[in-house]
Design a protein around this motif. Structure first.
Motif, mmCIF file in Angstrom:
data_model
loop_
_atom_site.group_PDB
_atom_site.id
_atom_site.type_symbol
_atom_site.label_atom_id
_atom_site.label_comp_id
_atom_site.label_asym_id
_atom_site.label_seq_id
_atom_site.Cartn_x
_atom_site.Cartn_y
_atom_site.Cartn_z
ATOM 1 N N ASP A 120 2.674 5.233 0.520
ATOM 2 C CA ASP A 120 3.396 4.350 -0.412
ATOM 3 C C ASP A 120 4.844 4.177 0.021
ATOM 4 N N ARG A 164 6.722 0.695 1.139
ATOM 5 C CA ARG A 164 7.979 0.211 0.554
ATOM 6 C C ARG A 164 9.020 -0.034 1.642
ATOM 7 N N GLU A 199 8.123 -3.178 3.497
ATOM 8 C CA GLU A 199 8.422 -4.357 2.673
ATOM 9 C C GLU A 199 9.915 -4.667 2.698
#
Length: 137
Positions: free
Chosen positions: A93, A97, A100
């Motif tokens: 995760d 992030r 992104e």
């Protein structure tokens, strides 16, 4: 199926397939001539292994995860294994992030560059309006 066929069907190189076998992630039998033979169901297993590697997991972690991913191998996972799953999920995760944010930064640079190029390539009449001041003599 032989290693070449498995390689074609999964996209994994024969070298990777041999490595997976060395790591205890795949099992093959040998023909009398010494060639590796794989069962049909191993295609999905190789896909799963490649997915886990591409997520950044190492061989030891993949080896520990694989028994929990198949109904015929699955038992009740040990609590420390569940903790490892959670840790890996948090790590993935965080990596998503970060990727992104990097993608968003690249989009900003791309958009600004495109706008700047379009502005400099536009004819003067399309840029800012020019106000002409009459010359007095």
């Amino acid at each position: 199926m032989r290693i070449g066929e498995l390689s074609r069907r999964t996209g994994a190189s024969p070298r990777s397939l041999r490595y997976y076998e060395e790591q205890g992630l795949l099992v093959s039998t040998r023909t009398p001539g010494g060639h590796r033979e794989y069962a049909e169901g191993v295609v999905e297993r190789v896909d799963r292994i490649r997915c886990l590697y591409s997520a950044g997991l190492n061989s030891d972690t993949v080896r520990r995860l694989m028994p929990c991913m198949y109904a015929n191998e699955r038992g009740e996972p040990a609590p420390d294994l569940l903790d490892m799953f959670r840790d890996e999920r948090r790590r993935i995760d965080a990596a998503i992030r970060s990727l992104e944010r990097t993608r968003d930064s690249l989009d900003t640079v791309i958009d600004e560059t495109v706008l700047a190029r379009e502005a400099s390539a536009a004819p003067p009449s399309a840029r800012e309006p020019v106000t002409l001041t009459p010359i007095r003599t």
